[in-house]
Enzyme design. Sequence first.
Site, mmCIF file in Angstrom:
data_model
loop_
_atom_site.group_PDB
_atom_site.id
_atom_site.type_symbol
_atom_site.label_atom_id
_atom_site.label_comp_id
_atom_site.label_asym_id
_atom_site.label_seq_id
_atom_site.Cartn_x
_atom_site.Cartn_y
_atom_site.Cartn_z
ATOM 1 N N THR A 26 -15.583 -42.396 -27.516
ATOM 2 C CA THR A 26 -16.210 -42.264 -26.197
ATOM 3 C C THR A 26 -17.601 -42.885 -26.203
ATOM 4 O OG1 THR A 26 -16.500 -40.725 -24.347
ATOM 5 C CG2 THR A 26 -17.350 -39.983 -26.461
ATOM 6 N N CYS A 31 -24.671 -38.059 -20.786
ATOM 7 C CA CYS A 31 -23.576 -37.120 -21.009
ATOM 8 C C CYS A 31 -23.558 -36.724 -22.485
ATOM 9 C CB CYS A 31 -22.241 -37.771 -20.652
ATOM 10 S SG CYS A 31 -22.170 -38.380 -18.953
ATOM 11 N N HIS A 48 -16.110 -34.920 -23.185
ATOM 12 C CA HIS A 48 -17.227 -35.711 -22.642
ATOM 13 C C HIS A 48 -17.708 -34.998 -21.379
ATOM 14 C CE1 HIS A 48 -18.821 -39.929 -21.409
ATOM 15 N NE2 HIS A 48 -19.320 -39.051 -20.555
#
Lengths: 167, 284
Positions: A26, A31, A48
């Site tokens: 990811t 985030c 996430h």
Amino acid sequence: MSIKSKIINVGIADIKVGKDTDVLRTTLGSCIGIVLYDPEQKVGAISHIMLAKDPTGKDATKFPHKYGETALPILIAMMKQQGSNIGQYSCRMFGGASMFKGINSQFLQNIGEQNIAIVKKFMEENKIPVIVEDVAGNEGRTISLYCDDGRVLLKKAGMEKYLYKVR
Amino acid sequence: MLKSKVDEVLQDVNKLPAISSVVSKVLEKLQKPDVNIADLAQEISKDPAITANVIKLSNSAYYRASKPIRTVQEALMTLGIKTVKEIVLLTAAKGILSQDLNSYQLEAAQLWTSSLLVAELSSKIVQHKKLKIDKDLAFTSGLLCSVGKIVLAQFFSPVMMQIKADLKDNQEPFPTLEKKYFGYTHMEVSENLLKRWNFPQELTDVVANYLTPENSKNNPILTSVVHIASILIVVSGIGIDIGGESVPISPFALSQTGVTEADIETYFVHIPDLQAGLADLLNV
């Protein structure tokens, strides 16, 4: 990377589990990528999250994976479905960057910090040890979790390094 | 300083990303007020790849055509000239923006996804804030604002160590480092490319200033919209590159567009939903 490995992209506001030769990957700005890994069973997961809490109070019922508050319990439940319970895995966290200091948007300034705080609080309450943190700053990060041995490849600011600590 | 090498590339047509002559001609025709649909359809039909994409995308859920579309002419009649222009540009942009930019730490899929998201979010901001700007123009300018990185990406190797060292205690927006090492920011290169491709001035102005909207001469409001959209997409991590979150959001852009703190929050939270709605375009 072995020929058999399968790369699983974890998108924004997404949770994925993998095992054995799977690689979960990811990319993060403000985030947070929460990595759980069980070295005995070679099971791992990445969540996430975008924000700590749903500011609207309505969106989280529809999209629980966006918010730490609702995503983290789901993440634990998904590990459980794979046969891995609390006590068998530890947590590593990445991301939570924030912009260079300015006063132009409190919201953007604070996303990263609030995300980091909610993950720590949740892990503490659930007695899941946080063994690695690469958070804050203003860099973007790409992380890849190799489920065969739990190592994480971290890319940021033009650098790449493997992190081997899994317990 | 690698500026002379960058200059060399910028002056050599064969070394630059190109758009097909059909796309150039279509754009040229579209800039005339009295454009003829049959004439335009004939021009687009000369390029089989663009023709196939126009028909495929015209029938996609994203454009929601009222009836099945079988030809470019039908697409123009049903969806209108502006939408077909958007599809032609999208096809051209996909060809250019589908490559790994390893030095920027960007993979092809991320570059394309983030370009589309900046485009879509720009168009949504224009509609949400009821700004007097054509939403298709907002889409297109958002789509192209990273294009200059494709040229600069080739020049990182010899100075990568220095750039990494600079990034360690960097307190400047990343384009400042681009300027320091390559003599150009990626915005300046984007401007150069769009001019070369004969894109309209209002578009070149946006890509030239989207990270410094206060410098926009022609269209400060649209440049401000794309600025805000691009910053939010970077914060979400989609297409975040080696520069990280080094460009703060501009107070000028916020005042030009009337975007509030509550708006920023709403736009940010809905990025995944926007992405889900772009599925058809992601796989052009």
